[in-house]
Design a protein around this motif. Sequence first.
Motif, mmCIF file in Angstrom:
data_model
loop_
_atom_site.group_PDB
_atom_site.id
_atom_site.type_symbol
_atom_site.label_atom_id
_atom_site.label_comp_id
_atom_site.label_asym_id
_atom_site.label_seq_id
_atom_site.Cartn_x
_atom_site.Cartn_y
_atom_site.Cartn_z
ATOM 1 N N THR A 158 1.093 -12.814 2.788
ATOM 2 C CA THR A 158 2.371 -12.879 2.093
ATOM 3 C C THR A 158 2.591 -11.784 1.058
ATOM 4 O OG1 THR A 158 1.344 -14.544 0.671
ATOM 5 C CG2 THR A 158 2.735 -15.356 2.452
ATOM 6 N N GLY A 159 1.551 -11.003 0.743
ATOM 7 C CA GLY A 159 1.785 -9.928 -0.216
ATOM 8 C C GLY A 159 0.527 -9.169 -0.591
ATOM 9 N N LEU A 160 0.743 -7.938 -1.049
ATOM 10 C CA LEU A 160 -0.370 -7.093 -1.492
ATOM 11 C C LEU A 160 -0.012 -6.498 -2.840
ATOM 12 C CD1 LEU A 160 -3.083 -5.556 -0.866
ATOM 13 C CD2 LEU A 160 -1.647 -3.728 0.038
ATOM 14 N N ASP A 161 -0.986 -6.544 -3.749
ATOM 15 C CA ASP A 161 -0.785 -5.985 -5.075
ATOM 16 C C ASP A 161 -2.035 -5.174 -5.421
ATOM 17 O OD1 ASP A 161 0.235 -5.474 -7.558
ATOM 18 O OD2 ASP A 161 -0.254 -7.452 -8.387
ATOM 19 N N ILE A 162 -1.886 -3.861 -5.513
ATOM 20 C CA ILE A 162 -3.036 -3.020 -5.851
ATOM 21 C C ILE A 162 -3.130 -2.929 -7.367
ATOM 22 C CG2 ILE A 162 -4.028 -0.699 -5.679
ATOM 23 C CD1 ILE A 162 -2.975 -0.595 -2.831
ATOM 24 N N LEU A 163 -4.267 -3.389 -7.902
ATOM 25 C CA LEU A 163 -4.427 -3.495 -9.345
ATOM 26 C C LEU A 163 -5.021 -2.219 -9.940
ATOM 27 C CD1 LEU A 163 -6.006 -7.066 -9.287
ATOM 28 C CD2 LEU A 163 -3.607 -6.521 -9.679
ATOM 29 N N LYS A 164 -5.923 -1.611 -9.181
ATOM 30 C CA LYS A 164 -6.648 -0.482 -9.741
ATOM 31 C C LYS A 164 -7.222 0.358 -8.610
ATOM 32 C CE LYS A 164 -10.286 -0.054 -13.214
ATOM 33 N NZ LYS A 164 -11.341 -0.842 -13.869
ATOM 34 N N ALA A 169 -4.539 -9.854 -2.403
ATOM 35 C CA ALA A 169 -3.753 -10.061 -1.190
ATOM 36 C C ALA A 169 -3.516 -11.566 -1.101
ATOM 37 C CB ALA A 169 -4.497 -9.560 0.033
ATOM 38 N N THR A 170 -2.273 -11.959 -0.952
ATOM 39 C CA THR A 170 -1.985 -13.386 -0.887
ATOM 40 C C THR A 170 -1.701 -13.800 0.551
ATOM 41 O OG1 THR A 170 0.289 -12.854 -1.491
ATOM 42 C CG2 THR A 170 -1.139 -13.606 -3.257
ATOM 43 N N TYR A 171 -2.100 -15.012 0.850
ATOM 44 C CA TYR A 171 -1.872 -15.525 2.200
ATOM 45 C C TYR A 171 -1.772 -17.038 2.181
ATOM 46 C CZ TYR A 171 -6.906 -16.676 2.267
ATOM 47 O OH TYR A 171 -8.141 -17.183 1.980
#
Length: 131
Positions: free
Chosen positions: A76-82, A96-98
């Motif tokens: 459901t989504g990807l967020d690159i933190l660093k 990464a959400t699922y």
Amino acid sequence: MTKCPCCSGKEFADCCEPHLLMKAKPLSARAMVRARYCAYALGAGTHREFLMRTWHPATPQQVNLADLTNDNYEWTGLDILKAEQKGDRAWVEFNATYKDTAGKPHTHHETSLFERIQGVWLYLDGQVQES
Ligand SMILES: [Zn+2]
């Protein structure tokens, strides 16, 4: 036109698609994380070859195959933190959400280690925290 599943906001054709089709090499480990996320989001079965080719040869094969069976999740989504790079090594921390098969949301928090070999960033190892 479709937006890329990696949440970059770009069109799929201008973002991860050329990487998944192996027409272009991701130039950074960050771009490789995006492309690998897309491969999972679109179906690890379909993009199995891409996933296999972007694993570092030192990474145990058993892990890979177990990973590829998780085809039932809805990503459901990807967020690159660093993202950090030192020469031919790079670390990328991301969420990464699922949703699992029961529709329950999860967050896969991982710091991936990549090594660049012959111009290609390969997935070497990852430290994973699931929640
Ligand atoms: Zn993308």
